[in-house]
Scaffold this motif. Structure first.
Motif, PDB file in Angstrom:
ATOM      1  N   SER A 261       0.859  -1.172   0.000  1.00  0.00           N
ATOM      2  CA  SER A 261       0.000   0.000   0.000  1.00  0.00           C
ATOM      3  C   SER A 261       0.898   1.226   0.000  1.00  0.00           C
ATOM      4  O   SER A 261       1.668   1.442   0.934  1.00  0.00           O
ATOM      5  N   VAL A 262       0.819   2.002  -1.069  1.00  0.00           N
ATOM      6  CA  VAL A 262       1.675   3.178  -1.240  1.00  0.00           C
ATOM      7  C   VAL A 262       0.820   4.414  -1.011  1.00  0.00           C
ATOM      8  O   VAL A 262      -0.190   4.615  -1.684  1.00  0.00           O
ATOM      9  N   THR A 263       1.234   5.234  -0.051  1.00  0.00           N
ATOM     10  CA  THR A 263       0.534   6.477   0.243  1.00  0.00           C
ATOM     11  C   THR A 263       1.284   7.618  -0.417  1.00  0.00           C
ATOM     12  O   THR A 263       2.515   7.667  -0.369  1.00  0.00           O
ATOM     13  N   GLY A 264       0.540   8.539  -1.001  1.00  0.00           N
ATOM     14  CA  GLY A 264       1.141   9.666  -1.690  1.00  0.00           C
ATOM     15  C   GLY A 264       1.470  10.815  -0.760  1.00  0.00           C
ATOM     16  O   GLY A 264       1.150  10.800   0.427  1.00  0.00           O
ATOM     17  N   LEU A 265       2.116  11.838  -1.306  1.00  0.00           N
ATOM     18  CA  LEU A 265       2.464  13.030  -0.541  1.00  0.00           C
ATOM     19  C   LEU A 265       1.234  13.714   0.021  1.00  0.00           C
ATOM     20  O   LEU A 265       1.279  14.353   1.076  1.00  0.00           O
ATOM     21  N   ASP A 266       0.113  13.600  -0.680  1.00  0.00           N
ATOM     22  CA  ASP A 266      -1.128  14.247  -0.279  1.00  0.00           C
ATOM     23  C   ASP A 266      -1.792  13.558   0.914  1.00  0.00           C
ATOM     24  O   ASP A 266      -2.680  14.108   1.521  1.00  0.00           O
ATOM     25  N   ARG A 267      -1.388  12.362   1.255  1.00  0.00           N
ATOM     26  CA  ARG A 267      -1.970  11.504   2.291  1.00  0.00           C
ATOM     27  C   ARG A 267      -3.334  10.954   1.906  1.00  0.00           C
ATOM     28  O   ARG A 267      -3.770   9.966   2.436  1.00  0.00           O
ATOM     29  N   TRP A 268      -4.064  11.627   1.046  1.00  0.00           N
ATOM     30  CA  TRP A 268      -5.344  11.117   0.570  1.00  0.00           C
ATOM     31  C   TRP A 268      -5.133  10.213  -0.630  1.00  0.00           C
ATOM     32  O   TRP A 268      -6.001   9.422  -0.972  1.00  0.00           O
ATOM     33  N   ASP A 269      -3.988  10.370  -1.280  1.00  0.00           N
ATOM     34  CA  ASP A 269      -3.670   9.522  -2.423  1.00  0.00           C
ATOM     35  C   ASP A 269      -3.118   8.202  -1.911  1.00  0.00           C
ATOM     36  O   ASP A 269      -2.223   8.179  -1.069  1.00  0.00           O
ATOM     37  N   ARG A 270      -3.645   7.110  -2.433  1.00  0.00           N
ATOM     38  CA  ARG A 270      -3.169   5.795  -2.041  1.00  0.00           C
ATOM     39  C   ARG A 270      -3.289   4.856  -3.216  1.00  0.00           C
ATOM     40  O   ARG A 270      -4.284   4.886  -3.940  1.00  0.00           O
ATOM     41  N   ALA A 271      -2.289   4.028  -3.382  1.00  0.00           N
ATOM     42  CA  ALA A 271      -2.308   2.999  -4.418  1.00  0.00           C
ATOM     43  C   ALA A 271      -2.019   1.658  -3.764  1.00  0.00           C
ATOM     44  O   ALA A 271      -0.966   1.473  -3.154  1.00  0.00           O
ATOM     45  N   ASP A 272      -2.964   0.736  -3.881  1.00  0.00           N
ATOM     46  CA  ASP A 272      -2.780  -0.620  -3.377  1.00  0.00           C
ATOM     47  C   ASP A 272      -2.426  -1.512  -4.561  1.00  0.00           C
ATOM     48  O   ASP A 272      -3.199  -1.608  -5.519  1.00  0.00           O
ATOM     49  N   LEU A 273      -1.263  -2.146  -4.462  1.00  0.00           N
ATOM     50  CA  LEU A 273      -0.751  -2.931  -5.582  1.00  0.00           C
ATOM     51  C   LEU A 273      -0.634  -4.405  -5.221  1.00  0.00           C
ATOM     52  O   LEU A 273      -0.068  -4.752  -4.172  1.00  0.00           O
ATOM     53  N   LEU A 274      -1.145  -5.256  -6.101  1.00  0.00           N
ATOM     54  CA  LEU A 274      -0.934  -6.693  -5.990  1.00  0.00           C
ATOM     55  C   LEU A 274       0.550  -6.950  -6.200  1.00  0.00           C
ATOM     56  O   LEU A 274       1.149  -6.418  -7.140  1.00  0.00           O
ATOM     57  N   VAL A 275       1.166  -7.746  -5.339  1.00  0.00           N
ATOM     58  CA  VAL A 275       2.569  -8.107  -5.505  1.00  0.00           C
ATOM     59  C   VAL A 275       2.631  -9.550  -5.985  1.00  0.00           C
ATOM     60  O   VAL A 275       2.273 -10.476  -5.263  1.00  0.00           O
ATOM     61  N   VAL A 276       3.068  -9.727  -7.224  1.00  0.00           N
ATOM     62  CA  VAL A 276       3.276 -11.061  -7.777  1.00  0.00           C
ATOM     63  C   VAL A 276       4.635 -11.527  -7.264  1.00  0.00           C
ATOM     64  O   VAL A 276       5.621 -10.804  -7.405  1.00  0.00           O
ATOM     65  N   PRO A 277       4.735 -12.690  -6.617  1.00  0.00           N
ATOM     66  CA  PRO A 277       6.024 -13.137  -6.082  1.00  0.00           C
ATOM     67  C   PRO A 277       7.124 -13.107  -7.146  1.00  0.00           C
ATOM     68  O   PRO A 277       6.891 -13.458  -8.302  1.00  0.00           O
ATOM     69  N   PHE A 278       8.303 -12.683  -6.734  1.00  0.00           N
ATOM     70  CA  PHE A 278       9.402 -12.477  -7.683  1.00  0.00           C
ATOM     71  C   PHE A 278       9.789 -13.748  -8.430  1.00  0.00           C
ATOM     72  O   PHE A 278      10.244 -13.693  -9.568  1.00  0.00           O
ATOM     73  N   ASP A 279       9.578 -14.905  -7.815  1.00  0.00           N
ATOM     74  CA  ASP A 279       9.974 -16.161  -8.452  1.00  0.00           C
ATOM     75  C   ASP A 279       8.836 -16.821  -9.229  1.00  0.00           C
ATOM     76  O   ASP A 279       8.933 -17.974  -9.628  1.00  0.00           O
ATOM     77  N   SER A 280       7.772 -16.064  -9.488  1.00  0.00           N
ATOM     78  CA  SER A 280       6.635 -16.608 -10.248  1.00  0.00           C
ATOM     79  C   SER A 280       6.986 -16.777 -11.719  1.00  0.00           C
ATOM     80  O   SER A 280       7.845 -16.077 -12.258  1.00  0.00           O
ATOM     81  N   ASP A 281       6.270 -17.685 -12.340  1.00  0.00           N
ATOM     82  CA  ASP A 281       6.391 -17.897 -13.779  1.00  0.00           C
ATOM     83  C   ASP A 281       5.916 -16.635 -14.502  1.00  0.00           C
ATOM     84  O   ASP A 281       4.954 -15.999 -14.067  1.00  0.00           O
TER      85      ASP A 281
END
Length: 198
Positions: free
Chosen positions: A87-107
């Motif tokens: 979960s990445v919060t922006g400088l504005d604090r109201w901005d937020r981006a939730d990102l799915l993390v695909v495991p690094f060793d995935s196909d």
């Protein structure tokens, strides 16, 4: 030496409520080494990151801050966050981006299906649920959300609502209007709504 570009996709716009705003396929479990490329990708899409929250079971130990592109990004880990989410919060604090993390060793096929699924209308799924679905989906399988009544049925079976009236919200319950009153410490009580002045 220039860092490799982030392997990530982001959903356009910020309208609506959704569980996922994009997907990211890092190259390792080292969050401090992976963040510069992600921050660059997010900044290139008009999002200014300030904070990153993550689950420690997915990443190697990291400090509380990391310097990225002449700024400091604060890091915080929480065991309650989905292990396949940052979960990445922006400088504005109201901005937020939730990102799915695909495991690094995935196909690579799993990552491709995850990216397609995030962009294909499944942004309301939780990260772990989505990742499990793409890992079970055969290559070339359907990654787009069904439309029409099938989509409504899926939504309904996952706990969604078709907009039914709910008791306690100023609606008629058994012929008498009711309103919700404050919590008294034991249970919610309902009392008849006062009639409107004539």
């Amino acid at each position: 030496m220039q860092a490799a570009a982030a392997r990530a996709v982001f959903r356009p716009g910020t309208a609506g409520v959704r569980a996922l705003d994009g997907a990211w396929w890092p190259r390792s479990r080292d969050l401090t080494a992976e963040l510069p490329a992600l921050v660059a990708a997010l900044t290139g899409n008009g999002f200014e990151p300030a904070r990153v929250a993550y689950n420690p079971q997915t990443w190697d130990a990291a400090g509380r801050k990391v310097a990225v592109a002449e700024r400091t990004i604060r890091l915080g880990w929480f065991r309650t966050i989905d292990p396949h989410l940052v979960s990445v919060t922006g400088l504005d604090r109201w901005d937020r981006a939730d990102l799915l993390v695909v495991p690094f060793d995935s196909d690579p096929g799993v990552a491709d299906r995850a990216f397609a699924r995030v962009l294909g209308g499944y942004e309301h799924e939780k990260a772990t649920v989505m990742l499990a679905a793409v890992q079970q989906c055969p290559p070339g399988g359907n990654t787009r959300r069904p439309s029409g009544s099938a989509a409504v049925d899926v939504w309904e079976s996952e706990g969604g609502s078709r907009g039914r009236d709910m008791p306690g919200r100023g609606v008629v319950v058994k012929g008498q209007p009711h309103e919700r009153v404050p919590y008294t410490g034991t249970t919610w009580r309902r009392r008849p709504a006062t009639p409107a002045p004539r």
